[in-house]
Design a protein around this motif. Structure first.
Motif, short mmCIF file in Angstrom:
data_model
loop_
_atom_site.label_atom_id
_atom_site.label_comp_id
_atom_site.label_asym_id
_atom_site.label_seq_id
_atom_site.Cartn_x
_atom_site.Cartn_y
_atom_site.Cartn_z
N GLY A 1 -3.33 8.67 -4.38
CA GLY A 1 -2.03 8.10 -4.06
C GLY A 1 -1.29 7.65 -5.30
O GLY A 1 -0.07 7.85 -5.44
N ARG A 2 -2.04 7.04 -6.22
CA ARG A 2 -1.44 6.58 -7.47
C ARG A 2 -0.90 7.77 -8.29
O ARG A 2 0.17 7.69 -8.87
N PHE A 3 -1.66 8.87 -8.29
CA PHE A 3 -1.25 10.06 -9.05
C PHE A 3 0.02 10.68 -8.45
O PHE A 3 0.97 10.99 -9.18
N ILE A 4 0.04 10.86 -7.14
CA ILE A 4 1.21 11.45 -6.49
C ILE A 4 2.44 10.57 -6.69
O ILE A 4 3.54 11.05 -6.98
N ASN A 5 2.24 9.28 -6.56
CA ASN A 5 3.32 8.32 -6.77
C ASN A 5 3.89 8.46 -8.18
O ASN A 5 5.11 8.49 -8.38
N GLY A 6 3.00 8.57 -9.16
CA GLY A 6 3.44 8.70 -10.54
C GLY A 6 4.22 9.96 -10.80
O GLY A 6 5.25 9.95 -11.50
N VAL A 7 3.76 11.08 -10.23
CA VAL A 7 4.47 12.35 -10.39
C VAL A 7 5.87 12.26 -9.79
O VAL A 7 6.87 12.67 -10.42
N SER B 1 0.82 -1.21 0.00
CA SER B 1 0.00 0.00 0.00
C SER B 1 0.86 1.26 0.00
O SER B 1 0.57 2.23 -0.71
N LEU B 2 1.94 1.26 0.78
CA LEU B 2 2.85 2.40 0.82
C LEU B 2 3.53 2.58 -0.53
O LEU B 2 3.69 3.70 -1.02
N HIS B 3 3.91 1.48 -1.13
CA HIS B 3 4.63 1.54 -2.40
C HIS B 3 3.73 1.99 -3.54
O HIS B 3 4.15 2.75 -4.42
N ARG B 4 2.49 1.54 -3.54
CA ARG B 4 1.59 1.82 -4.67
C ARG B 4 0.74 3.07 -4.44
O ARG B 4 0.56 3.87 -5.36
N TRP B 5 0.20 3.25 -3.22
CA TRP B 5 -0.76 4.33 -2.98
C TRP B 5 -0.38 5.24 -1.81
O TRP B 5 -1.19 6.05 -1.37
#
Length: 416
Positions: A163-169, A139-143
């Motif tokens: 979370g997915r969006f922030i991770n991608g940026v 969950s931490l890694h992905r979202w």
């Protein structure tokens, strides 16, 4: 002595320096969280097997039961149908069977089974403390753990999407930092490359920190690039589609077929469903024999049994070993005579498609078994450290005060 830089390159270098700096500062905390959890998750399988060993390992007691005997025993004791299994040939390992009751929705439940006694050791959905911990790491890694928050943070999107969006940026900024970092490094170090790849351990801590940031990033560059280039695949639909089109694995979504308003089609559909409603009766041992004859190498076999007698059996075989190549070979076997109706062998794919279909293995590091896993583990550790060492470099430079140069005195003034 280092060669003097031209004024044009100094300007370009300054631009890249600024991009590198702010890409790192903006994404730093997220990158540390994502890379730290990724470092642990590289060995997700191994951690689970070590901590919950009672599910994965068994004591050898006599001869193993055949897959057909286990299937019959499980179906009789549970009142469910076996719809799939993962067969491991190692004598001290459990095997996995997926069972599903008649009319049950979903994929069914997967159980760890002792192949010597048909005893059910546990369910793959059981929440052990290890599974809970690894769930948090995932969950931490992905979202970024935002999926664990029940109250929506934004009205425009769910917490998981946020979370997915922030991770991608953050991942794209990290990738930008890698590219600008190598552009900055090469012109300065190419003529003194040996010095650029060393860490001066006897220097002060600022020098050691600077060398750790530059040299470790250079050593891990290829692995960091692969991880950061594949990461946004799970963050953005446009990136995923672009990846698939680049590597020739994109498939157009199949159009929905509607029979509404066509009364002639309804009786035919009902008749087909009536004929195919019975489960296919197949020997698992014969399926294994056919699979091993077609794919003669050591590996684990996953079988998906058809719910309809006319549907083929789906089989996947995964290589095992220290240098085991990722990418399963897949077969479709006729449920009548187990003849091969379709074969999708990973080695037969063009190189572009091999890369495109290996996106997950490239990201998590099991592209070449345990060998590449270790390299990815080390690279993840380095990636976790880079925002920290980079921030310290920036902070140390920021704290420096410009030195006040004393005006030169003339010789006459000195003698006065």
């Amino acid at each position: 002595m280092q060669p003097k830089e031209s004024s044009a390159w100094k300007s370009i270098r300054n631009i890249f320096d600024q991009i590198h700096l702010y890409a790192g500062l903006i994404s730093g905390l997220v990158v540390v969280a994502v890379c730290f959890s990724g470092t642990i998750y590289v060995y997700n399988t191994e951690i689970r097997e070590m901590m919950d060993s009672e599910l994965y390992f068994v004591e050898e007691t006599g001869e193993r039961m055949s897959a057909d005997e286990l299937k019959s025993s499980l179906e009789k004791s549970s009142g469910s149908n076996v719809v799939g299994l993962m067969w491991n040939e190692e004598s001290d390992r459990s095997v996995q069977f997926t069972l599903k009751k008649e009319g049950e929705e979903g994929r069914g439940s997967t159980f760890y089974v002792n192949p010597y006694s048909a005893e059910i050791l546990g369910n793959s959905s059981d929440k052990t403390s290890t599974a809970e911990f690894m769930g948090y790491m995932f969950s931490l890694h992905r979202w970024l753990l935002l999926d664990r928050i029940e109250t929506p943070i934004l009205e425009s999107m769910g917490n998981r999407d946020l979370g997915r969006f922030i991770n991608g940026v953050a991942t794209l900024l990290f990738l930008l930092g890698l590219i600008t970092g190598i552009v900055i490094w090469v012109p300065n170090k190419v003529k003194n490359w040996k010095q650029g790849l060393k860490i001066k351990w006897l220097g002060n801590w600022k020098r050691v920190n600077h060398d750790l940031h530059n040299s470790l990033a250079f050593y891990a560059l290829i692995f960091l690039f692969i991880m950061s280039a594949t990461g946004p695949f799970w963050s953005y639909g446009w990136y995923r589609e672009g990846w698939q089109k680049t590597w020739d694995t994109y498939q157009e979504p199949s159009p929905k077929v509607e029979n509404a308003g066509n009364p002639k089609s309804e009786p035919v559909t009902e008749m087909i469903e009536a004929v195919e409603s019975s489960h296919a009766v197949l020997s698992l041992e014969d399926i294994f024999a056919k699979t091993n004859a077609e794919l003669p190498y050591a590996g684990n076999i996953r079988v998906s049994l058809p719910s309809k007698a006319s549907d083929p059996v789906s089989v996947s075989k995964y290589r095992t070993g220290f240098f085991a190549r990722a990418g399963s070979d897949q077969l479709k076997l006729s449920s009548v005579d187990l003849s091969v109706t379709e074969a999708n062998l990973f080695s037969d794919l063009p190189f572009r498609q091999q890369v495109g279909r290996s996106v997950k293995s490239l990201h998590v590091g099991d592209i070449f078994g345990q060998f590449s896993k270790f390299l990815w583990f080390v690279a993840c550790l380095i990636a976790t450290s880079l925002p920290i060492t980079g921030t310290l470099i920036w902070w140390n430079k920021r704290k420096k005060k410009p030195s006040k140069k004393k005006p030169k005195q003339t010789r006459v003034a000195q003698m006065a």
